[in-house]
Design a protein around this motif. Structure first.
Motif, PDB file in Angstrom:
ATOM      1  N   GLU A  75      28.125  27.979  55.129  1.00 31.43           N
ATOM      2  CA  GLU A  75      27.249  29.160  55.160  1.00 31.43           C
ATOM      3  C   GLU A  75      26.342  28.994  56.097  1.00 31.43           C
ATOM      4  OE1 GLU A  75      24.165  31.234  51.613  1.00 31.43           O
ATOM      5  OE2 GLU A  75      25.194  29.335  51.276  1.00 31.43           O
ATOM      6  N   GLY A  76      25.862  30.237  56.993  1.00 29.81           N
ATOM      7  CA  GLY A  76      24.894  30.144  57.625  1.00 29.81           C
ATOM      8  C   GLY A  76      25.303  29.578  59.248  1.00 29.81           C
ATOM      9  N   PHE A  77      26.420  29.266  59.316  1.00 34.57           N
ATOM     10  CA  PHE A  77      26.784  28.769  60.596  1.00 34.57           C
ATOM     11  C   PHE A  77      28.024  29.491  61.131  1.00 34.57           C
ATOM     12  CE2 PHE A  77      25.292  25.105  58.102  1.00 34.57           C
ATOM     13  CZ  PHE A  77      24.514  24.232  59.120  1.00 34.57           C
ATOM     14  N   GLU A  78      28.055  29.681  62.266  1.00 38.61           N
ATOM     15  CA  GLU A  78      28.774  30.389  63.232  1.00 38.61           C
ATOM     16  C   GLU A  78      29.415  29.463  64.155  1.00 38.61           C
ATOM     17  OE1 GLU A  78      29.841  34.509  65.278  1.00 38.61           O
ATOM     18  OE2 GLU A  78      28.328  34.493  64.401  1.00 38.61           O
ATOM     19  N   GLY A  79      30.859  29.287  64.437  1.00 42.25           N
ATOM     20  CA  GLY A  79      31.257  28.265  65.485  1.00 42.25           C
ATOM     21  C   GLY A  79      31.620  29.246  66.773  1.00 42.25           C
ATOM     22  N   HIS A  80      31.487  28.947  67.816  1.00 38.38           N
ATOM     23  CA  HIS A  80      31.935  29.766  68.983  1.00 38.38           C
ATOM     24  C   HIS A  80      33.144  28.896  69.963  1.00 38.38           C
ATOM     25  CE1 HIS A  80      28.764  32.400  67.788  1.00 38.38           C
ATOM     26  NE2 HIS A  80      27.774  31.464  68.227  1.00 38.38           N
ATOM     27  N   VAL A  81      33.379  27.610  69.448  1.00 38.58           N
ATOM     28  CA  VAL A  81      34.400  27.028  70.079  1.00 38.58           C
ATOM     29  C   VAL A  81      35.398  26.527  69.313  1.00 38.58           C
ATOM     30  CG1 VAL A  81      33.051  26.220  72.199  1.00 38.58           C
ATOM     31  CG2 VAL A  81      33.014  24.944  69.984  1.00 38.58           C
ATOM     32  N   SER A  82      36.804  26.005  69.718  1.00 37.73           N
ATOM     33  CA  SER A  82      37.622  25.422  69.100  1.00 37.73           C
ATOM     34  C   SER A  82      38.152  24.042  69.577  1.00 37.73           C
ATOM     35  CB  SER A  82      38.818  26.314  69.068  1.00 37.73           C
ATOM     36  OG  SER A  82      38.624  27.618  68.562  1.00 37.73           O
ATOM     37  N   GLN A  83      38.591  23.357  68.917  1.00 39.34           N
ATOM     38  CA  GLN A  83      39.201  21.926  69.543  1.00 39.34           C
ATOM     39  C   GLN A  83      39.800  22.196  70.660  1.00 39.34           C
ATOM     40  OE1 GLN A  83      40.516  19.222  66.398  1.00 39.34           O
ATOM     41  NE2 GLN A  83      41.719  18.038  67.699  1.00 39.34           N
ATOM     42  N   GLY A  84      39.739  21.329  71.756  1.00 46.28           N
ATOM     43  CA  GLY A  84      40.593  21.520  72.913  1.00 46.28           C
ATOM     44  C   GLY A  84      39.931  22.434  73.850  1.00 46.28           C
ATOM     45  N   ASP A  85      39.080  23.143  73.682  1.00 48.73           N
ATOM     46  CA  ASP A  85      38.163  23.934  74.539  1.00 48.73           C
ATOM     47  C   ASP A  85      37.379  22.951  75.684  1.00 48.73           C
ATOM     48  OD1 ASP A  85      39.033  26.332  73.466  1.00 48.73           O
ATOM     49  OD2 ASP A  85      36.976  26.878  72.459  1.00 48.73           O
ATOM     50  N   LYS A  86      37.678  23.344  76.927  1.00 47.20           N
ATOM     51  CA  LYS A  86      36.800  22.921  77.887  1.00 47.20           C
ATOM     52  C   LYS A  86      35.209  23.650  77.784  1.00 47.20           C
ATOM     53  CE  LYS A  86      39.908  20.445  79.572  1.00 47.20           C
ATOM     54  NZ  LYS A  86      40.597  19.439  78.904  1.00 47.20           N
ATOM     55  N   VAL A  87      34.351  22.844  78.082  1.00 48.32           N
ATOM     56  CA  VAL A  87      33.013  23.395  77.805  1.00 48.32           C
ATOM     57  C   VAL A  87      32.004  22.907  79.040  1.00 48.32           C
ATOM     58  CG1 VAL A  87      32.893  23.982  75.602  1.00 48.32           C
ATOM     59  CG2 VAL A  87      32.174  21.628  76.238  1.00 48.32           C
ATOM     60  N   ASN A 113      31.622  24.255  60.599  1.00 51.18           N
ATOM     61  CA  ASN A 113      30.837  24.313  61.873  1.00 51.18           C
ATOM     62  C   ASN A 113      29.414  23.814  61.826  1.00 51.18           C
ATOM     63  OD1 ASN A 113      32.635  26.188  63.279  1.00 51.18           O
ATOM     64  ND2 ASN A 113      32.319  27.665  61.642  1.00 51.18           N
ATOM     65  N   HIS A 114      29.054  22.707  61.062  1.00 52.36           N
ATOM     66  CA  HIS A 114      27.871  22.099  61.046  1.00 52.36           C
ATOM     67  C   HIS A 114      27.719  20.852  62.097  1.00 52.36           C
ATOM     68  CE1 HIS A 114      30.108  18.856  58.610  1.00 52.36           C
ATOM     69  NE2 HIS A 114      28.896  18.432  59.019  1.00 52.36           N
ATOM     70  N   ALA A 115      28.958  20.573  62.657  1.00 52.40           N
ATOM     71  CA  ALA A 115      28.772  19.305  63.594  1.00 52.40           C
ATOM     72  C   ALA A 115      29.783  19.740  64.586  1.00 52.40           C
ATOM     73  CB  ALA A 115      28.950  18.112  62.969  1.00 52.40           C
ATOM     74  N   VAL A 116      29.518  19.307  65.990  1.00 51.04           N
ATOM     75  CA  VAL A 116      30.692  19.338  66.990  1.00 51.04           C
ATOM     76  C   VAL A 116      30.668  18.074  67.699  1.00 51.04           C
ATOM     77  CG1 VAL A 116      31.343  20.707  69.052  1.00 51.04           C
ATOM     78  CG2 VAL A 116      30.099  21.821  67.160  1.00 51.04           C
ATOM     79  N   GLY A 117      31.882  17.700  67.862  1.00 48.53           N
ATOM     80  CA  GLY A 117      32.118  16.602  68.974  1.00 48.53           C
ATOM     81  C   GLY A 117      32.468  17.100  70.492  1.00 48.53           C
TER      82      GLY A 117
END
Length: 164
Positions: free
Chosen positions: A94-106, A67-71
């Motif tokens: 550690e210390g990172f929490e993701g709120h999206v998944s691959q394929g999600d529209k944002v 969860n340290h990087a998002v494209g």
């Protein structure tokens, strides 16, 4: 529908700050992968907190298991990487929490990741967060960074791009 009908898609894209903080030139990032633009061109932000939002409307094309990087990919093909801190992959999530998944529209401003800024400052090389167009050579006609001391996540335009 009208875009398809008339073949006119807006090629002007505004990239907004994915984190609150000071916008800095990519040249100032203390990591040659980013400062020498090996991943693409862009800018970076010295975050003032640990909330990361989408810098554009698009689709999540990659979220690292740590969860340290998002494209995020825009509808006209611009691929933007938000990389939280430097050498943060070694933190193994550690210390990172993701709120999206691959394929999600944002949409611009949608939450992507939250992170513990103090923990990143303690355990990683730096907290500075590069925002890079990874397909710059193929996708960008023109690019302008808007440097500002106080960028607001999800609101402040930090770069203007004209897609090819």
């Amino acid at each position: 529908m009208f875009k398809k009908l008339f073949g006119k898609e807006d090629k002007n894209i505004s990239i907004v700050a994915p984190v609150n903080g000071k916008v800095v030139a990519l040249d100032e990032v203390p990591d040659p992968v980013f400062s020498q633009r090996m991943m693409g061109d862009g800018m970076a932000i010295e975050p003032s907190d640990g909330k990361v939002v989408s810098p554009v409307d698009g689709e999540i094309v990659q979220i690292f298991p740590t969860n340290h990087a998002v494209g995020v990919k825009t509808s006209n093909g611009l691929e933007i990487l938000v990389h939280i801190g430097l050498e943060t992959v070694s933190m193994e999530g550690e210390g990172f929490e993701g709120h999206v998944s691959q394929g999600d529209k944002v949409k611009t401003g949608d939450p992507l990741v939250t992170f513990d800024k103090d923990l990143v400052a303690e355990k990683a090389k730096a907290v500075v967060t590069p925002v890079v167009i990874t397909n710059y050579d193929d996708a960008v006609e023109s690019f302008e960074v808007h440097q500002t001391e106080n960028a607001t996540a999800g609101e402040t335009v930090i770069a203007s791009v004209t897609a090819k």
